[in-house]
Scaffold this motif. Structure first.
Motif: not given
Length: 189
Positions: A17-18, A24-25, A37-41
């Motif tokens: 969210a920050d 930054l999408k 864990t998981r990730n966003l890219l």
């Protein structure tokens, strides 16, 4: 060749969210089963990407510490970076995988440097798996990656020995990335 930056966080949703509020999408990467864990890219251009990694609330707490010191973090931090190398020796590397939201399983190998402070990159071999930058959120571009370290000359030699380059100045251990987004520049430390 720079492959990706690793921005670790104790709270993936709050950090996402920050970063979104700063322009930054990010797109969903997926869970690392068994690691908690998981990730966003976010794609950074030229086949590079930013990995934002944190605890996965949909997985039980793992029996071992989560990677990149996530369990010890109190705030997000740019913890390390990776360079791409082909044909990592299976005896000197670790096999990993994750499943993308579309069901495609990505498999890769990692090899970590002896110094675990993050300024010296780890190496990654994607083999035949699709590279994560190909389906990462678009619109961002890496402008600069720099570091400070108490022993800049020694660290620079180690980085160059891996076939990579990074500007390292004297100071406390820290990585700094400047990323251009449609909403302006975002600096990660």
């Amino acid at each position: 060749m720079l492959d990706h930056l690793v921005y670790a966080t104790p709270d993936l949703a709050a950090t996402a969210a920050d970063l979104a509020a700063r322009g930054l999408k990010l797109s969903e990467g997926g869970p690392h089963q068994g690691l908690g864990t998981r990730n966003l890219l976010a794609g950074l251009g030229l086949g590079r990407y930013l990995e934002v990694i944190g605890p996965d609330p949909d997985q039980p707490r793992p029996q071992v510490a989560r990677p990149f010191g996530i369990d010890m973090l109190t705030a997000p931090r740019l913890v390390t970076w990776a360079i791409r190398k082909a044909d990592l020796d299976p005896a000197d590397s670790v096999a990993m995988s994750r499943t993308r939201p579309d069901g495609v399983v990505l498999r890769w190998r990692l090899s970590f440097p002896e110094s675990g402070d993050g300024v010296v990159p780890f190496t990654i071999d994607w083999g035949r798996t699709p590279h994560p930058s190909a389906d990462a959120a678009e619109g961002a571009r890496l402008i600069a990656l720099t570091a400070t370290h108490p022993e800049p000359a020694a660290v620079t030699r180690e980085i160059e020995g891996l076939g990579a380059q990074l500007d390292v100045l004297p100071g406390p251990v820290q990585l700094r990335a400047v990323i251009a987004t449609p909403g302006g520049e975002v600096t990660l430390r």
